[in-house]
Design a protein around this motif. Sequence first.
Motif: not given
Length: 326
Positions: A97-111
């Motif tokens: 899940x973390x890798x998918x979130x970071x790979x998305x260029x539209x992710x501004x921050x992760x919670x």
Amino acid sequence: MSDEGKVSGAASGDDKSWKLLEKTLLASVHEQRSSRRWGIFFKLLTFVYLFGALALFMPGLDLKKSAAAGSEHTALIEVKGMIMADENASADNVVGSLRAAFEDEKTKGVVLRINSPGGSPVQSGYIYDEIKRLRGEHPDVKVYAVITDLGASGAYYIASAADQIYADKASLVGSIGVTAATFGFVGVMEKVGVDRRVYTSGAHKAFLDPFQPQKAEETQFWQGVLETTHKQFIDSVKKGRGDRLKSAEHPELFSGLIWSGEQALGLGLVDALGSASYVAREVIGAKEIVDYTRQDNPLDRFAKKLGTSVAERMSIWMGFQGPSLR
């Protein structure tokens, strides 16, 4: 009666027999067709049901994710329940899940929204290390841990890798310690007159056997294993929290005690009070939340449960529990 009348009567009887036979055959054909139609209907119904269930539980199918495609958003990852290899909060699922979130260029921050009593130190360590690695590769994307009801032990281990930790004032936070549990059945066996016969090729191979008396040197050895794991836990938390952690004034932070979110704020265990939506809206600045949580579908989890060894299940039944951050 004349012969002509007899022939006529016989012919009439034959006609009735043929008509009756014809009706019977037609009724049979009609019944078969009806049965075939119902069979096709139920097969289609079963197919639709299975297809719907498959679509619902497919790990790759994420309706919430596609809803916000193309816009800047806050990536949400749930860490819920026991942190174990065969659970939804396994390292495989959370790291994926973390890798998918970071790979998305539209992710501004992760919670990371955490509600967990902890679990395996190995699984927690894997997740901790991956958070650190991804933060190093993507310095512009911050990670925020948000503890809801409970963020204890292995769950806090994970949270300490984040840039900041948030909690509710009534959340339960901490429990920085290691536990391992078992039972002793020696007295019971003596009462019922049962002898335990164990054959090993190593002097201490059966030192965790609950049906044998404890030995002082083995107890001391096992305590050393737990102390080593505890030190690893403490070192990781200190590295993650840095000077924010008031451990010099409060050495009890590492005793296994647990505090409310309000108390944890004063101890440096958390940085502020707030929810996931608050962090997305006010801290990250992207109120659109996209859920990246990856979970095992029920069929996979059932298969994993079936594949678990009998020996492991027997050890749980007998009461032994290995080192655990909870």
